[in-house]
Motif scaffolding. Sequence first.
Motif, PDB file in Angstrom:
ATOM      1  N   VAL A   1      45.772  10.189  26.233  1.00 50.65           N
ATOM      2  CA  VAL A   1      45.555   9.442  25.036  1.00 50.65           C
ATOM      3  C   VAL A   1      46.664   8.859  24.076  1.00 50.65           C
ATOM      4  O   VAL A   1      46.534   7.573  23.814  1.00 50.65           O
ATOM      5  CB  VAL A   1      45.122  10.796  23.862  1.00 50.65           C
ATOM      6  N   LEU A   2      47.767   9.437  24.414  1.00 52.16           N
ATOM      7  CA  LEU A   2      48.971   8.727  23.757  1.00 52.16           C
ATOM      8  C   LEU A   2      49.203   7.265  24.526  1.00 52.16           C
ATOM      9  O   LEU A   2      49.542   6.371  23.826  1.00 52.16           O
ATOM     10  CB  LEU A   2      50.220   9.555  24.128  1.00 52.16           C
ATOM     11  N   CYS A   3      49.123   7.337  25.726  1.00 54.32           N
ATOM     12  CA  CYS A   3      49.060   6.073  26.551  1.00 54.32           C
ATOM     13  C   CYS A   3      48.070   5.044  26.044  1.00 54.32           C
ATOM     14  O   CYS A   3      48.266   3.769  25.832  1.00 54.32           O
ATOM     15  CB  CYS A   3      48.967   6.374  27.933  1.00 54.32           C
ATOM     16  N   ILE A   4      46.830   5.409  25.735  1.00 57.60           N
ATOM     17  CA  ILE A   4      45.777   4.579  25.221  1.00 57.60           C
ATOM     18  C   ILE A   4      46.282   4.094  23.863  1.00 57.60           C
ATOM     19  O   ILE A   4      45.934   2.834  23.454  1.00 57.60           O
ATOM     20  CB  ILE A   4      44.628   5.195  25.126  1.00 57.60           C
ATOM     21  N   ALA A   5      46.638   4.915  22.851  1.00 59.81           N
ATOM     22  CA  ALA A   5      47.082   4.452  21.540  1.00 59.81           C
ATOM     23  C   ALA A   5      48.462   3.508  21.694  1.00 59.81           C
ATOM     24  O   ALA A   5      48.440   2.599  21.110  1.00 59.81           O
ATOM     25  CB  ALA A   5      47.727   5.800  20.956  1.00 59.81           C
ATOM     26  N   GLY A   6      49.136   3.765  22.523  1.00 56.77           N
ATOM     27  CA  GLY A   6      50.319   2.800  22.797  1.00 56.77           C
ATOM     28  C   GLY A   6      49.877   1.602  23.240  1.00 56.77           C
ATOM     29  O   GLY A   6      50.457   0.604  22.847  1.00 56.77           O
ATOM     30  N   LEU A   7      48.843   1.339  24.152  1.00 55.46           N
ATOM     31  CA  LEU A   7      48.451   0.190  24.635  1.00 55.46           C
ATOM     32  C   LEU A   7      47.595  -0.970  23.333  1.00 55.46           C
ATOM     33  O   LEU A   7      47.841  -1.861  23.180  1.00 55.46           O
ATOM     34  CB  LEU A   7      47.408   0.239  25.526  1.00 55.46           C
ATOM     35  N   LYS A   8      46.967   0.208  22.630  1.00 53.12           N
ATOM     36  CA  LYS A   8      46.251  -0.427  21.476  1.00 53.12           C
ATOM     37  C   LYS A   8      47.108  -1.061  20.352  1.00 53.12           C
ATOM     38  O   LYS A   8      47.263  -2.393  19.891  1.00 53.12           O
ATOM     39  CB  LYS A   8      45.213   0.451  20.725  1.00 53.12           C
ATOM     40  N   LEU A   9      48.290  -0.177  20.254  1.00 52.97           N
ATOM     41  CA  LEU A   9      49.375  -0.713  19.298  1.00 52.97           C
ATOM     42  C   LEU A   9      50.197  -1.789  19.628  1.00 52.97           C
ATOM     43  O   LEU A   9      50.766  -2.455  18.737  1.00 52.97           O
ATOM     44  CB  LEU A   9      50.419   0.586  18.959  1.00 52.97           C
ATOM     45  N   THR A  10      50.280  -1.987  20.875  1.00 50.58           N
ATOM     46  CA  THR A  10      51.161  -2.997  21.271  1.00 50.58           C
ATOM     47  C   THR A  10      50.480  -4.242  21.831  1.00 50.58           C
ATOM     48  O   THR A  10      50.888  -5.217  22.046  1.00 50.58           O
ATOM     49  CB  THR A  10      52.044  -2.566  22.623  1.00 50.58           C
ATOM     50  N   ALA A  11      49.009  -4.038  21.753  1.00 54.58           N
ATOM     51  CA  ALA A  11      48.241  -5.547  22.118  1.00 54.58           C
ATOM     52  C   ALA A  11      48.235  -6.385  21.016  1.00 54.58           C
ATOM     53  O   ALA A  11      48.487  -6.132  19.900  1.00 54.58           O
ATOM     54  CB  ALA A  11      46.768  -5.083  22.460  1.00 54.58           C
ATOM     55  N   HIS A  12      48.044  -7.575  21.600  1.00 51.33           N
ATOM     56  CA  HIS A  12      48.177  -8.845  20.432  1.00 51.33           C
ATOM     57  C   HIS A  12      46.889  -9.409  20.348  1.00 51.33           C
ATOM     58  O   HIS A  12      46.108  -9.690  21.161  1.00 51.33           O
ATOM     59  CB  HIS A  12      49.359  -9.771  20.365  1.00 51.33           C
TER      60      HIS A  12
END
Length: 105
Positions: A94-105
């Motif tokens: 879950v944390l990795c998914i959230a990190g990917l969403k937060l860093t996506a442009h």
Amino acid sequence: MAWAWLIVGGLFEVGFTTCLRHVDGFRHLGWTAGFLASVTLSMGLLEYASRSIAMGTAYAVWGGIGALGTVLVGIAFYGEPATPVRIALILGVVLCIAGLKLTAH
């Protein structure tokens, strides 16, 4: 809106993995139909979302939602173990998914 479609696609991935558990060599028509419908919708929504979300990010999020959801379905409905290590690993996903969403442009 692409993120919403990606999440829905990930949920359909949970549907097709759950149906896959019951198709029994594709001999159970109801489960097979559910599997085919879910996999079609899941892949279609992934393709649609990846038009505006980076493909690597979209695939990782989609796969993570599917993996997380499938583990939770296994725990809730199929008696799979809910050990502290498994729960910690699920939270890591879950944390990795959230990190990917937060860093996506």
